[in-house]
Write a protein that holds these residues in place. Structure first.
Motif, mmCIF file in Angstrom:
data_model
loop_
_atom_site.group_PDB
_atom_site.id
_atom_site.type_symbol
_atom_site.label_atom_id
_atom_site.label_comp_id
_atom_site.label_asym_id
_atom_site.label_seq_id
_atom_site.Cartn_x
_atom_site.Cartn_y
_atom_site.Cartn_z
ATOM 1 N N PHE A 125 32.757 51.102 37.960
ATOM 2 C CA PHE A 125 31.595 50.253 37.712
ATOM 3 C C PHE A 125 32.097 48.948 37.111
ATOM 4 O O PHE A 125 33.298 48.719 37.027
ATOM 5 N N VAL A 126 31.167 48.076 36.697
ATOM 6 C CA VAL A 126 31.548 46.871 35.966
ATOM 7 C C VAL A 126 30.811 46.865 34.633
ATOM 8 O O VAL A 126 29.672 47.342 34.537
ATOM 9 N N ASP A 127 31.457 46.324 33.596
ATOM 10 C CA ASP A 127 30.834 46.314 32.278
ATOM 11 C C ASP A 127 29.973 45.066 32.099
ATOM 12 O O ASP A 127 29.770 44.286 33.033
ATOM 13 N N THR A 128 29.469 44.853 30.891
ATOM 14 C CA THR A 128 28.550 43.748 30.644
ATOM 15 C C THR A 128 29.242 42.395 30.648
ATOM 16 O O THR A 128 28.569 41.357 30.559
ATOM 17 N N ASN A 129 30.550 42.378 30.744
ATOM 18 C CA ASN A 129 31.307 41.144 30.911
ATOM 19 C C ASN A 129 31.755 40.957 32.355
ATOM 20 O O ASN A 129 32.533 40.049 32.656
ATOM 21 N N GLY A 130 31.298 41.836 33.261
ATOM 22 C CA GLY A 130 31.654 41.726 34.662
ATOM 23 C C GLY A 130 33.031 42.250 34.997
ATOM 24 O O GLY A 130 33.536 42.005 36.100
ATOM 25 N N LYS A 131 33.632 43.003 34.101
ATOM 26 C CA LYS A 131 34.981 43.522 34.315
ATOM 27 C C LYS A 131 34.925 44.945 34.866
ATOM 28 O O LYS A 131 34.187 45.792 34.363
ATOM 29 N N GLU A 132 35.703 45.214 35.889
ATOM 30 C CA GLU A 132 35.729 46.537 36.501
ATOM 31 C C GLU A 132 36.406 47.553 35.584
ATOM 32 O O GLU A 132 37.393 47.241 34.902
ATOM 33 N N PHE A 133 35.877 48.763 35.573
ATOM 34 C CA PHE A 133 36.503 49.857 34.832
ATOM 35 C C PHE A 133 36.236 51.151 35.584
ATOM 36 O O PHE A 133 35.344 51.222 36.437
#
Length: 566
Positions: free
Chosen positions: A315-323
């Motif tokens: 998914f992506v976090d609230t900063n738009g970074k994939e994890f």
């Protein structure tokens, strides 16, 4: 997916406005860890039923703000971190239309649909993942796999964090549409109106509104069918896979097809579009709650194999970074930071009457509904069937495994809006004893009867759902709806190329109480009629379903099976 702007000029403005949008709707500084920490401090961390959520206007305002902010980011640069926190991006994580999508293109999904449904696709165009991150996370929804519950729980969990960050409200939680409660079959009012009046008295566009729903929802006339949202019998299932399949194939698919005009039409009836509708999230919050309900019943066990728990999803976090996380993270206490308002006793009580569908003349007897978390009564060695039915010492042997009440049936083609088939039940000997167990409640021997529909197959989408009824063949007024067959996961022409999106090949209905109601207290029946009736799923609108008679929908075998109660 992208909605076509009203003009080419508007489309050109998207690129020039990207910087301004990025500045105006910059990704909030709250990290996932900070959101989790703040949520942990908040009272309860509880996902409320909509009826309780709506009692607090501040909660509704916070949800509206979050959705509006996320939708405003749809026009951001599609390779930006801002776009990864947009409404469109998160809808695409579930599914999208396009040449690279497992669900196929818009054109493919429109093939073969009746003309009146094509208007629902107007303004929707194909899209493609703009970068590698989107390729990793888009169109990952799990249907018909062991991870239906798990993936959607992760999806809702991280979407909820996007809402919290967009609203600047770490206490915001997804409310659930509590339609398993027969008093909550209407869509929550906040989703219906095109506009609303904000706290300052100004009329604003309602971000929870979706114009592509079936018209009955937009007027507030439509409701769900209470028989189709009853999960009491499902909650008794002891095996995780059986329960998950039941919920996904029955109530989950039913609500999708009913909120949309039908399946596989957008909005909610189409897998790759459904998550664009704000009510999708409250629907799936209730589906997720149903998993919690089942898990909290004594003796129920979720899968614990490495193959299940080590499954990764991105998914992506609230900063738009994939994890990336694994399903195991759902169970180790590190990421799930909420509970549901009601998740320990989700069965309907004896006082909650079921809603009879149009044309139904007999409602299920409420007093016969058993509490889902009560352990079953063991079979005694020698029960005494009532009404003079023969007795024998080998009851455990007779019911050691499910036994058919009826003779083998012939394949049944559903080519009309109403199709009936008479199920003959042999008489005498052990069959008489089986009927006694099935038709009359036993004080000492708890049994249940299931209607099994095997080998459900089709060449094209049927374009409708089917309500299933049991009828007394000699007195058709004695009839009970036992469930609904839906076809949500089959998505247009693309479905033929993607077997994982085919509906279940077997459907199982607990008809214990229904069969006894139809029998009218008798311990023997020569036959019973099973009726399949096309339906929109919506009550109160007077709509008639549109059926694809060329779908080739066939049921290979129909059985009534008696077994010890779970």
């Amino acid at each position: 997916m992208r909605i076509i702007p009203s003009s080419r000029a508007a489309r050109r403005l998207i690129g020039t406005a990207a910087l301004a949008i990025t500045t105006a709707f910059a990704v909030p500084s709250l990290s996932n860890a900070e959101v989790n920490a703040e949520a942990a401090k908040s009272p309860g961390g509880i996902r409320l039923s909509w009826q309780d959520f709506a009692k607090d206007p501040a909660k509704v305002a916070s949800l509206r703000k979050a959705v509006a902010v996320m939708k405003s980011r749809n026009s951001a640069d599609h390779t930006s971190a801002v776009y990864r926190t947009s409404w469109e991006y998160w809808a695409n994580i579930h599914g999208y239309f396009g040449p690279d999508s497992p669900f196929g293109t818009v054109a493919e999904n429109m093939q073969g649909l009746p003309q009146q449904y094509l208007v629902y696709f107007k303004g929707i165009q194909d899209t493609s993942p703009p970068d590698q991150v989107a390729k990793d996370v888009w169109a990952n929804c799990q249907h018909g796999t062991p991870w239906f519950f798990a993936w959607h729980r992760l999806y809702l969990l991280y979407f909820e964090k996007q809402l919290q960050a967009a609203a600047g409200d770490p206490t915001l939680r997804l409310p659930y549409w509590d339609y398993s409660n027969p008093a909550q079959l209407a869509m929550p009012a906040a989703f219906i109106d095109k506009t609303y009046v904000d706290g300052s008295g100004k009329t604003q566009p309602n971000p929870l509104y979706e114009a592509r729903r079936a018209p009955g929802w937009l007027t507030g006339k439509a409701t769900l069918n209470g028989n189709s949202t009853n999960i009491n019998s499902a909650l008794k299932l002891k095996q995780f896979t059986a329960y998950q399949n039941y919920i996904e194939g029955r109530v989950h698919g039913y609500v999708h097809c009913t909120v949309g005009v039908t399946c596989p039409v957008v909005d909610m009836g189409s897998v790759p579009y459904s998550s664009n509708d704000p009510v999708f999230w409250s629907h799936h919050a209730n589906i997720d709650r149903m998993w919690s309900c089942w898990s909290n019943i004594s003796g129920h066990q979720n899968p614990d194999t490495d193959a299940f728990l080590n499954q990764p999803y991105s998914f992506v976090d609230t900063n738009g970074k994939e994890f990336t996380v694994t399903v195991r993270d759902l169970f180790n206490g590190t990421i799930v930071d909420y509970k549901y308002e009601q998740e320990t006793n989700c069965a309907r009580g004896a006082g909650e009457t079921l809603v009879a569908s149009a044309g139904s003349t007999v409602a299920l007897a409420a007093a016969a509904v058993k509490a889902a978390d009560q352990p079953p009564n063991p079979l005694p060695p020698n029960p005494l069937p009532p009404n003079g039915a023969p007795n024998a010492p080998a009851t455990e042997s007779l019911l050691a495994e499910p036994q058919p009440l009826n003779a083998p049936s012939q394949p049944l083609a559903l080519t009309q809006a109403k199709t009936k088939v008479k199920i003959t039940m042999p008489q005498g000997g052990e069959k008489a004893r089986l009927q006694a167990f099935a038709l009359v409640p036993q004080n000492a021997a708890a049994t249940e009867t299931h209607l099994i529909l095997e080998g459900i197959s089709y060449k094209a989408h049927p374009g409708t759902m089917f309500d299933v009824f049991l009828e007394n063949s000699k007195d058709p007024k004695k009839r009970v709806q036992v469930g609904t067959i839906s076809f949500f996961s089959l998505s247009g022409a693309a479905a033929a190329k993607h077997a994982e999106h085919q509906p279940p090949k077997t459907d199982d209905f607990d008809v214990t109480d229904a069969l006894r109601e139809v029998a009218g207290g008798k311990a023997s029946l020569s036959d019973v009629t099973v009726s399949f009736e096309a339906t929109t799923g919506r009550e109160g609108t007077g709509e008639k379903p549109t059926m694809n008679a060329d779908a080739g929908l066939t049921i290979q075998r129909i059985s009534l099976m008696v077994q010890p109660a779970q």
